[in-house]
Enzyme design. Structure first.
Site, PDB file in Angstrom:
ATOM      1  N   ASP A 100       0.866  -1.171   0.000  1.00  0.00           N
ATOM      2  CA  ASP A 100       0.000   0.000   0.000  1.00  0.00           C
ATOM      3  C   ASP A 100       0.906   1.226   0.000  1.00  0.00           C
ATOM      4  O   ASP A 100       1.776   1.352   0.859  1.00  0.00           O
ATOM      5  CB  ASP A 100      -0.855  -0.027   1.279  1.00  0.00           C
ATOM      6  CG  ASP A 100      -2.232   0.535   1.068  1.00  0.00           C
ATOM      7  OD1 ASP A 100      -2.320   1.643   0.513  1.00  0.00           O
ATOM      8  OD2 ASP A 100      -3.209  -0.113   1.481  1.00  0.00           O
ATOM      9  N   ASP A 202      -3.139   4.717  -2.342  1.00  0.00           N
ATOM     10  CA  ASP A 202      -4.183   5.314  -1.520  1.00  0.00           C
ATOM     11  C   ASP A 202      -4.669   6.641  -2.115  1.00  0.00           C
ATOM     12  O   ASP A 202      -3.858   7.467  -2.530  1.00  0.00           O
ATOM     13  CB  ASP A 202      -3.564   5.559  -0.131  1.00  0.00           C
ATOM     14  CG  ASP A 202      -4.588   5.845   0.940  1.00  0.00           C
ATOM     15  OD1 ASP A 202      -5.394   4.948   1.239  1.00  0.00           O
ATOM     16  OD2 ASP A 202      -4.568   6.966   1.485  1.00  0.00           O
ATOM     17  N   HIS A 326     -11.148  -2.632   3.666  1.00  0.00           N
ATOM     18  CA  HIS A 326     -11.082  -2.241   5.077  1.00  0.00           C
ATOM     19  C   HIS A 326     -11.851  -0.960   5.391  1.00  0.00           C
ATOM     20  O   HIS A 326     -11.846  -0.515   6.532  1.00  0.00           O
ATOM     21  CB  HIS A 326      -9.612  -2.094   5.469  1.00  0.00           C
ATOM     22  CG  HIS A 326      -8.941  -0.991   4.699  1.00  0.00           C
ATOM     23  ND1 HIS A 326      -8.742  -1.054   3.338  1.00  0.00           N
ATOM     24  CD2 HIS A 326      -8.481   0.214   5.085  1.00  0.00           C
ATOM     25  CE1 HIS A 326      -8.170   0.072   2.935  1.00  0.00           C
ATOM     26  NE2 HIS A 326      -8.000   0.853   3.977  1.00  0.00           N
ATOM     27  N   ASP A 327     -12.453  -0.348   4.387  1.00  0.00           N
ATOM     28  CA  ASP A 327     -13.233   0.876   4.601  1.00  0.00           C
ATOM     29  C   ASP A 327     -14.733   0.648   4.435  1.00  0.00           C
ATOM     30  O   ASP A 327     -15.505   1.603   4.531  1.00  0.00           O
ATOM     31  CB  ASP A 327     -12.802   1.955   3.578  1.00  0.00           C
ATOM     32  CG  ASP A 327     -11.352   2.356   3.725  1.00  0.00           C
ATOM     33  OD1 ASP A 327     -10.827   2.326   4.858  1.00  0.00           O
ATOM     34  OD2 ASP A 327     -10.736   2.708   2.689  1.00  0.00           O
TER      35      ASP A 327
HETATM   36  C1  GLC Z   1      -7.963   5.490   2.083  1.00  0.00           C
HETATM   37  C2  GLC Z   1      -7.789   4.286   2.972  1.00  0.00           C
HETATM   38  C3  GLC Z   1      -8.411   4.581   4.297  1.00  0.00           C
HETATM   39  C4  GLC Z   1      -7.691   5.754   4.911  1.00  0.00           C
HETATM   40  C5  GLC Z   1      -7.686   6.947   3.968  1.00  0.00           C
HETATM   41  C6  GLC Z   1      -6.666   7.948   4.379  1.00  0.00           C
HETATM   42  O1  GLC Z   1      -9.279   5.736   1.797  1.00  0.00           O
HETATM   43  O2  GLC Z   1      -8.323   3.160   2.363  1.00  0.00           O
HETATM   44  O3  GLC Z   1      -8.392   3.477   5.155  1.00  0.00           O
HETATM   45  O4  GLC Z   1      -8.309   6.115   6.113  1.00  0.00           O
HETATM   46  O5  GLC Z   1      -7.344   6.595   2.654  1.00  0.00           O
HETATM   47  O6  GLC Z   1      -5.384   7.457   4.146  1.00  0.00           O
END
Ligand code: GLC
Length: 538
Positions: A100, A202, A326-327
């Site tokens: 990531d 990201d 995970h979101d």
């Molecule tokens: C992305 C990630 C998330 C994170 C955000 C800020 O959306 O998937 O989990 O909180 O970016 O980095």
């Protein structure tokens, strides 16, 4: 299977949230050595690549998406030696590793920000986005944080505000400064030199902001729930210059053989496609989140969204599909267990690279998080809507077996998030024993996809049925077996005339894993909540 497609085109991506996969050292938090213990499992699953959510040093204000050092390993997860060993283990099994990359913002603990905040004339000052207060002393404009409140925090030391679209501890980098991108590209090279196979990037479409920092207009379609949705984010998302930036990131990947990048982008299809790049020189794949974003799990709606995607894809752009991450609340919670099986069949038989979020292969559901365990920033910062925006429920520990904490951590320790209550009945060990389990289904689907060119890389064509709740399509590849997929999105048994696809076929897989043998296609019987994967007689 031999076709000249690339590994990330014919393969399956499996996302691991490292904190929640396997604890090996008894601190209640998953780690790299824990993942190494599960490499057999990963290999047997039939996936191709593991994507790890961030494992870098981080104060964990956003659970690793606040990176304090891009080129090291968080001691919580292990050492660089553990990382190298994991990479070698995966490669030894023929599996790929995707990291990531979080380039939009750093942690406020990152050395760059520590310098930047020191003084207005620090050489790193403009690596971040600093502005004077508005005349009334408030934030410089009306921009909002995804997690609630303004996107600006006043830093007392220098009397200016800095921009952060997530938590206060995630200051945004300024990609208009000429030194920032090269520094990030070097971070990428560090991992590529080690042999990492690619990056999930990201919030890639957020990396450029309006140069004039203009106020964002109100969103007339706001649902009135999440404050972030009240504005139309035209000056913080997809801003001019973004494509040039992504092309430069892609060029670094292209310095190496066989690497890839998949961008995290939540956008409608027409706005998503430009992220492949005009010359397919940006993201190898911008994530397609429409199976998540679309809230209507109905045959006609899903058919429409598959067809719209297929139609919107630029020539030679490679598709992809995602059920969860995970979101997002877990797919088995969103759809129920019966349809979660249908969803897995859909994911693994559509045209395009599937991404599976850990636990989807066993039908893991959202965990219940008691108030004292809530940790995710949007939930902590917005308690009134925590049940909607909180992401802890989909991040609970992997359910390996029926022992305490589901085999995720030793019995005596408290996992960082509680294990979901259903683990004694829903876990890997139990499902490995059950030939009709979700895990058995997932493995069978994944292996078949890996073996059959039509499923992995073949063409897609909808097959009309005009039967309620049924979505059907065909997958074909020259010189290889063709497949017909018939999915029942409803609870009622149906009889479908599928003569258009041929006279007879053989059941390669039913989502129930109880049916096999030949079927006649003019009166195909399908049970409620069943998906059928049929091998056509060519
Ligand atoms: C992305 C990630 C998330 C994170 C955000 C800020 O959306 O998937 O989990 O909180 O970016 O980095």
């Amino acid at each position: 299977m031999t076709t000249d497609h690339l590994w990330w085109q014919k393969g399956i991506i499996y996302q691991i949230y490292p904190r929640s996969y396997q604890d090996s050292n008894g601190d209640g938090i998953g780690d790299l050595a824990g993942i190494r213990r599960r490499v057999d499992y990963l290999e047997k699953l039939g996936i191709t690549a593991v994507w790890l959510s961030p494992i870098y040093p981080s104060p964990m204000h956003d659970f690793g998406y606040d990176v304090a050092d891009y080129v090291d390993i968080n001691p919580m997860f292990g050492t660089m030696a553990d990382f190298d060993a994991l990479l070698a283990d995966l490669h030894g099994r023929g599996l790929k590793l995707i990291l990531d990359l979080v380039p939009n913002h750093t942690s406020s603990d990152h050395a760059w920000f520590q310098e930047s905040r020191r003084s207005r004339d620090n050489p790193k000052r403009d690596w971040y986005i600093w502005r004077d207060p508005a005349p009334d002393g408030g934030p410089p404009n009306n921009w909002l944080s995804f997690f609630g409140g303004p996107a600006w925090t006043l830093d007392e030391t220098t009397g200016q505000y800095y921009l952060h679209q997530f938590v206060t501890q995630q200051p945004e980098l300024n990609y208009r400064h000429p030194d920032v991108l090269p520094a990030m590209l070097d971070n990428m090279r560090f991992w590529l030199d080690k042999g990492v196979d690619g990056f999930r990037v990201d919030v890639i479409w957020l990396m450029m902001k309006d140069e004039r920092l203009r106020d964002e207009p109100p969103n007339p379609h706001w649902n009135g729930i999440e404050p972030f949705g009240s504005l139309n984010h035209i000056y913080t998302q997809g801003v001019q210059g973004i494509h040039d930036l992504i092309r430069q990131m892609r060029a670094v990947l292209d310095e190496y053989d066989g690497r890839m990048m998949v961008g995290e982008i939540y956008l409608p299809y027409d706005e998503l496609m430009p992220y492949y790049g005009e010359a397919l020189d940006e993201c190898h794949m911008p994530f397609n989140f429409h199976l998540i974003a679309n809230k209507q799990w109905e045959a006609t709606v899903v058919r429409q969204l598959v067809e719209a995607y297929e139609a919107a894809l630029p020539e030679n752009a490679w598709p992809n599909w995602v059920l969860g991450n995970h979101d997002q609340h877990r797919v088995a919670t969103r759809l129920g267990q019966a349809q979660a099986r249908v969803a897995n069949m859909l994911l693994l038989t559509l045209r395009g690279t599937p991404t599976t979020y850990y636990g989807e292969e066993i039908g893991m559901e959202d965990g219940h998080i008691p108030p004292e365990f809530v940790q995710d920033p949007p939930a902590v910062l917005q308690p009134e809507i925590a049940h909607i925006v909180g992401r802890d429920p989909e991040r609970t520990p992997m359910q390996w077996d029926a022992s305490p904490h589901a085999g995720f951590a030793p019995a005596a320790v408290q996992p960082w998030l509680p294990v979901a209550a259903n683990y004694p009945a829903r876990n890997v060990a139990q499902q490995e024993q059950d030939p009709a389990s979700m895990l058995s289904l997932y493995r069978a689907l994944a292996h078949l996809r890996q073996q059959e060119p039509a499923l992995a890389v073949g063409d897609y064509a909808t097959v009309d049925t005009a039967v309620p709740d049924i979505f059907a399509y065909q997958r074909t590849y020259p010189g290889a077996a063709s497949f017909l997929v018939v999915l029942n999105f409803g609870g009622e048994a149906r009889t479908v005339d599928m003569r258009e696809a041929g006279e007879t076929a053989v059941i390669a897989l039913s989502t129930t894993l109880t049916r096999t043998g030949p079927v006649t296609l003019h009166n195909l019987q399908i049970q409620g909540n069943e998906g059928l994967l049929l091998r056509l007689s060519n």
